[in-house]
Scaffold this motif. Structure first.
Motif, PDB file in Angstrom:
ATOM      1  N   ILE A  24       0.866  -1.263   0.354  1.00  0.00           N
ATOM      2  CA  ILE A  24       0.005   0.268   0.089  1.00  0.00           C
ATOM      3  C   ILE A  24       0.946   0.823  -0.078  1.00  0.00           C
ATOM      4  CG2 ILE A  24      -1.888   0.927   1.048  1.00  0.00           C
ATOM      5  CD1 ILE A  24      -2.992  -1.874   1.852  1.00  0.00           C
ATOM      6  N   GLY A  25       2.299   1.549   0.894  1.00  0.00           N
ATOM      7  CA  GLY A  25       2.714   1.838   0.847  1.00  0.00           C
ATOM      8  C   GLY A  25       3.785   3.039  -0.620  1.00  0.00           C
ATOM      9  N   VAL A  26       3.778   1.920  -1.392  1.00  0.00           N
ATOM     10  CA  VAL A  26       4.704   1.681  -2.144  1.00  0.00           C
ATOM     11  C   VAL A  26       3.680   2.270  -3.882  1.00  0.00           C
ATOM     12  CG1 VAL A  26       5.355  -0.233  -4.797  1.00  0.00           C
ATOM     13  CG2 VAL A  26       6.338  -0.162  -2.154  1.00  0.00           C
ATOM     14  N   ILE A  27       3.045   1.684  -3.639  1.00  0.00           N
ATOM     15  CA  ILE A  27       1.106   2.158  -4.779  1.00  0.00           C
ATOM     16  C   ILE A  27       1.321   3.690  -4.793  1.00  0.00           C
ATOM     17  CG2 ILE A  27      -1.089   2.027  -5.578  1.00  0.00           C
ATOM     18  CD1 ILE A  27      -0.445  -1.025  -4.835  1.00  0.00           C
ATOM     19  N   ALA A  28       0.985   4.284  -2.737  1.00  0.00           N
ATOM     20  CA  ALA A  28       0.779   5.369  -3.071  1.00  0.00           C
ATOM     21  C   ALA A  28       1.778   6.753  -3.043  1.00  0.00           C
ATOM     22  CB  ALA A  28       0.160   5.697  -0.923  1.00  0.00           C
ATOM     23  N   VAL A  30       4.166   5.363  -5.752  1.00  0.00           N
ATOM     24  CA  VAL A  30       3.936   5.717  -6.914  1.00  0.00           C
ATOM     25  C   VAL A  30       2.826   6.924  -7.501  1.00  0.00           C
ATOM     26  CG1 VAL A  30       3.549   4.717  -8.330  1.00  0.00           C
ATOM     27  CG2 VAL A  30       5.052   3.661  -7.477  1.00  0.00           C
ATOM     28  N   VAL A  31       1.956   7.171  -7.092  1.00  0.00           N
ATOM     29  CA  VAL A  31       0.670   7.814  -7.290  1.00  0.00           C
ATOM     30  C   VAL A  31       0.906   9.510  -7.418  1.00  0.00           C
ATOM     31  CG1 VAL A  31      -1.653   8.590  -6.371  1.00  0.00           C
ATOM     32  CG2 VAL A  31      -1.782   5.408  -7.257  1.00  0.00           C
ATOM     33  N   TRP A  32       1.414   9.488  -5.661  1.00  0.00           N
ATOM     34  CA  TRP A  32       1.815  10.535  -5.132  1.00  0.00           C
ATOM     35  C   TRP A  32       3.542  11.280  -5.681  1.00  0.00           C
ATOM     36  CZ3 TRP A  32       6.362  12.423  -3.715  1.00  0.00           C
ATOM     37  CH2 TRP A  32       7.267  13.741  -2.943  1.00  0.00           C
ATOM     38  N   ALA A  33       4.437  10.640  -6.315  1.00  0.00           N
ATOM     39  CA  ALA A  33       5.234  10.777  -7.806  1.00  0.00           C
ATOM     40  C   ALA A  33       4.780  10.788  -9.328  1.00  0.00           C
ATOM     41  CB  ALA A  33       6.699  10.147  -7.447  1.00  0.00           C
TER      42      ALA A  33
END
Length: 75
Positions: A24-28, A30-33
């Motif tokens: 979940i942290g990795v996906i968040a 990537v979305v933020w970046a």
């Protein structure tokens, strides 16, 4: 019976929860970046009538008398 290698042994649920939080942290991240890399377009705001009138007067399209008369009518 499973020799300590079952679902509830070792890290079990804690390991699954940790891995879930990690992804979940990795996906968040990537979305933020991607959101910062490609910012959303700002909606353009159309000028109001008084601003258009001021611009027309500044360009010399209307006389001072027309400007004053239109400004009074708008206010």
């Amino acid at each position: 019976m499973m020799g300590g290698y079952g679902m509830m042994s070792g890290f079990g649920w804690l390991g699954m929860l940790t891995m879930l939080l990690f992804w979940i942290g990795v996906i968040a991240l990537v979305v933020w970046a991607l959101g910062n890399l490609f910012p959303a377009r700002q909606a353009t705001v159309d000028p109001d009538a008084l601003e258009i009138l001021k611009r027309r007067y500044a360009r010399g399209e209307i006389s001072h008398e027309e400007f004053v008369q239109a400004r009074v009518a708008l206010q």
